[in-house]
Write an enzyme that holds these catalytic residues in place. Structure first.
Site, mmCIF file in Angstrom:
data_model
loop_
_atom_site.group_PDB
_atom_site.id
_atom_site.type_symbol
_atom_site.label_atom_id
_atom_site.label_comp_id
_atom_site.label_asym_id
_atom_site.label_seq_id
_atom_site.Cartn_x
_atom_site.Cartn_y
_atom_site.Cartn_z
ATOM 1 N N CYS A 121 53.369 73.070 -11.402
ATOM 2 C CA CYS A 121 52.905 74.283 -9.247
ATOM 3 C C CYS A 121 53.607 74.837 -8.979
ATOM 4 C CB CYS A 121 53.168 73.088 -8.808
ATOM 5 S SG CYS A 121 51.815 71.626 -9.519
ATOM 6 N N HIS A 258 51.571 76.476 -1.829
ATOM 7 C CA HIS A 258 50.606 76.004 -3.014
ATOM 8 C C HIS A 258 49.437 74.426 -2.738
ATOM 9 C CE1 HIS A 258 49.884 73.711 -6.161
ATOM 10 N NE2 HIS A 258 51.097 72.678 -5.840
ATOM 11 N N ASN A 288 44.274 70.375 -5.785
ATOM 12 C CA ASN A 288 45.279 70.884 -6.228
ATOM 13 C C ASN A 288 45.054 72.103 -6.965
ATOM 14 O OD1 ASN A 288 47.813 71.449 -7.512
ATOM 15 N ND2 ASN A 288 49.209 69.259 -6.897
HETATM 16 N N1 ACO Z 1 41.822 56.630 -2.805
HETATM 17 C C1 ACO Z 1 42.407 54.631 -2.792
HETATM 18 N N2 ACO Z 1 43.607 53.893 -2.166
HETATM 19 C C2 ACO Z 1 45.025 54.454 -2.947
HETATM 20 C C3 ACO Z 1 44.877 56.004 -3.999
HETATM 21 C C4 ACO Z 1 43.032 56.348 -3.890
HETATM 22 N N3 ACO Z 1 43.265 57.667 -5.154
HETATM 23 N N4 ACO Z 1 45.555 56.377 -4.699
HETATM 24 C C5 ACO Z 1 46.290 55.245 -4.467
HETATM 25 N N5 ACO Z 1 46.096 54.909 -3.690
HETATM 26 C C6 ACO Z 1 46.561 53.302 -2.395
HETATM 27 C C7 ACO Z 1 47.941 53.033 -3.389
HETATM 28 O O1 ACO Z 1 47.676 51.956 -4.505
HETATM 29 C C8 ACO Z 1 48.219 52.944 -2.519
HETATM 30 O O2 ACO Z 1 48.121 50.914 -1.961
HETATM 31 P P1 ACO Z 1 48.658 49.663 -1.852
HETATM 32 O O3 ACO Z 1 49.889 50.068 -0.683
HETATM 33 O O4 ACO Z 1 48.004 48.704 -1.836
HETATM 34 O O5 ACO Z 1 49.777 49.355 -3.485
HETATM 35 C C9 ACO Z 1 48.064 52.751 -0.702
HETATM 36 O O6 ACO Z 1 46.690 54.164 -1.861
HETATM 37 C C10 ACO Z 1 48.999 54.076 -0.548
HETATM 38 O O7 ACO Z 1 49.789 54.820 -1.837
HETATM 39 P P2 ACO Z 1 50.707 55.645 -1.276
HETATM 40 O O8 ACO Z 1 51.094 56.691 -2.880
HETATM 41 O O9 ACO Z 1 51.737 55.340 -0.662
HETATM 42 O O10 ACO Z 1 49.802 57.177 -0.639
HETATM 43 P P3 ACO Z 1 50.911 58.015 0.103
HETATM 44 O O11 ACO Z 1 50.386 58.302 1.063
HETATM 45 O O12 ACO Z 1 52.048 58.601 -0.265
HETATM 46 O O13 ACO Z 1 49.361 59.307 -0.626
HETATM 47 C C11 ACO Z 1 49.517 61.147 -2.320
HETATM 48 C C12 ACO Z 1 49.776 59.810 -2.023
HETATM 49 C C13 ACO Z 1 48.449 61.420 -1.842
HETATM 50 C C14 ACO Z 1 49.917 61.402 -3.908
HETATM 51 C C15 ACO Z 1 50.907 61.566 -2.018
HETATM 52 O O14 ACO Z 1 51.719 60.700 -2.523
HETATM 53 C C16 ACO Z 1 51.009 62.917 -2.485
HETATM 54 O O15 ACO Z 1 50.688 63.714 -2.025
HETATM 55 N N6 ACO Z 1 52.289 62.997 -3.369
HETATM 56 C C17 ACO Z 1 52.893 64.762 -3.660
HETATM 57 C C18 ACO Z 1 51.553 65.250 -4.948
HETATM 58 C C19 ACO Z 1 51.879 66.885 -5.317
HETATM 59 O O16 ACO Z 1 52.450 67.540 -4.081
HETATM 60 N N7 ACO Z 1 52.305 67.277 -5.891
HETATM 61 C C20 ACO Z 1 52.374 69.102 -6.364
HETATM 62 C C21 ACO Z 1 53.121 69.106 -7.590
HETATM 63 S S1 ACO Z 1 51.959 68.803 -8.442
HETATM 64 C C22 ACO Z 1 51.979 69.453 -10.068
HETATM 65 O O17 ACO Z 1 53.420 69.719 -10.111
HETATM 66 C C23 ACO Z 1 51.389 69.358 -11.051
#
Ligand code: ACO
Length: 331
Positions: A121, A258, A288
């Site tokens: 990314c 990004h 993304n």
């Molecule tokens: N739909 C519904 N529920 C979901 C989903 C979904 N699509 N995805 C995860 N959940 C659930 C999880 O299972 C979890 O449930 P649990 O509490 O029962 O275990 C709950 O939602 C919370 O999950 P978290 O992972 O804590 O959610 P978070 O608020 O951290 O959001 C996310 C997840 C969106 C992936 C976030 O962490 C994020 O954006 N991370 C950074 C990603 C990023 O910036 N990447 C950049 C680089 S990408 C690259 O280099 C290719």
């Protein structure tokens, strides 16, 4: 990296921008039919509302060629005017040759040189920095810098924590050597800051590849950990790049981040002391798109009339590696 001396200084100036998005738009609701998720969850946690997916016959180089043509048109140039093509991608058509050589050929170029940069990314920031170095050293006068991805090809459709986040697309920028006066008022790239730290490689990776599995693999991500690193590292690298340019956050007209997650984008802006009215946001429409997200946001920002000639921009990104960085440029 920058002279603040008021002496003649070569600068890599943006003279054309363009993008291409595949026709197929996939709203969040489409995922509800397949996995345990909801439009509401995806919007609330990421800001994403829809993304584009490439058609089966469309490859990363096809997307890149379309974006490159748009950027050349915008610059009023043709491929004959370009000395080098640098493509940031993690989703190449083939293991080799590079996507850049495919785009070079697609544009009808058999002169100059072309190669890919792989920093996931953060790839576009790395490619921009590389192009800047070629221009400043005099090795190239005009460089096409392209971010192009088909992340839909490396997603695990049963993993709701990743498959809802990504999209396909491409953006392209034409950089041209021009003479500035060596101050922060110059147009062009004023400073760059790059970092990587491979000890975090397991936070975000694809579990297949040529040498280890002889397969393509699918994306794996520790989302929470990547989120934590992003918030901590992005504002810092942006400030470092601004410092190098002899400028501060108050001078910034637009952050062009990004586009991974709206919560990361807004927290980074907050840490930098920049209001969201000075941030280009496209994540709702593109998801993304990895290395394509910054040139896409630049192109859309210009098309919307947000980014204007002379504006000071800070682009910042983090991704797999971890690799991250920022670039300061005056449009
Ligand atoms: N739909 C519904 N529920 C979901 C989903 C979904 N699509 N995805 C995860 N959940 C659930 C999880 O299972 C979890 O449930 P649990 O509490 O029962 O275990 C709950 O939602 C919370 O999950 P978290 O992972 O804590 O959610 P978070 O608020 O951290 O959001 C996310 C997840 C969106 C992936 C976030 O962490 C994020 O954006 N991370 C950074 C990603 C990023 O910036 N990447 C950049 C680089 S990408 C690259 O280099 C290719």
């Amino acid at each position: 990296m920058t002279g603040a001396t008021g002496t003649p200084t070569r600068r890599a100036v943006a003279v054309g921008i363009g993008h291409y998005l595949p026709k197929r738009v996939v709203p969040n609701a489409e995922f509800e039919e397949r996995i345990d998720t909801s439009d509401e969850w995806i919007r609330a946690r990421t800001g994403i509302e829809r993304r584009h997916f490439a058609a089966e016959s469309e490859t990363t180089s096809d997307l890149g060629i379309a974006a490159a043509r748009a950027a050349l048109d915008d610059a009023g140039l043709t491929a004959a005017d370009i000395d080098a093509v640098i493509v940031a991608t993690s989703t190449p058509d083939l293991t080799f040759p590079s996507v850049a050589t495919m785009i070079q050929s697609g544009l009808g170029m058999s002169h100059g040189f072309a190669f890919d940069v792989q920093a996931v990314c953060a790839g576009f920031i790395y490619a921009l920095s590389t192009a800047n170095a070629f221009i400043l050293s005099g090795q190239a006068k005009r460089v096409l810098v392209i971010g192009a991805e088909t992340f839909s090809r490396i997603l695990d459709w049963d993993d709701r924590t990743t498959c809802v986040l990504f999209g396909d697309g491409a953006g392209a920028l034409v950089l041209e050597a021009q003479e500035g006066d060596g101050t922060g008022a110059d147009r062009g790239i004023l400073a760059v800051d790059l970092h990587s730290d491979g000890q975090f490689r397991d936070l975000l990776y694809v579990d297949g590849g040529v040498s280890r599995t002889q397969s393509t693999g699918v994306l794996k991500m520790e989302g929470k950990e990547v989120f934590r690193h992003a918030v901590e590292k992005l504002a810092k690298t942006a400030h470092t790049a601004l410092d190098r340019a002899g400028l501060g956050a108050d001078d910034v007209n637009w952050i062009v981040p990004h586009q991974a997650n709206l919560r990361i984008i807004s927290r980074t802006a907050q840490k930098m002391g920049v209001g969201m009215d000075r941030v280009v946001v496209t994540v709702q429409d593109h998801g993304n798109t990895s290395a394509a997200s910054i040139p896409l946001a630049l192109s859309v920002g210009v098309a919307r009339g947000q980014i204007k000639r002379g504006d000071l921009l800070v682009a910042e990104a983090i991704g797999g590696g971890l690799a991250w960085g920022a670039a300061v440029l005056r449009w």
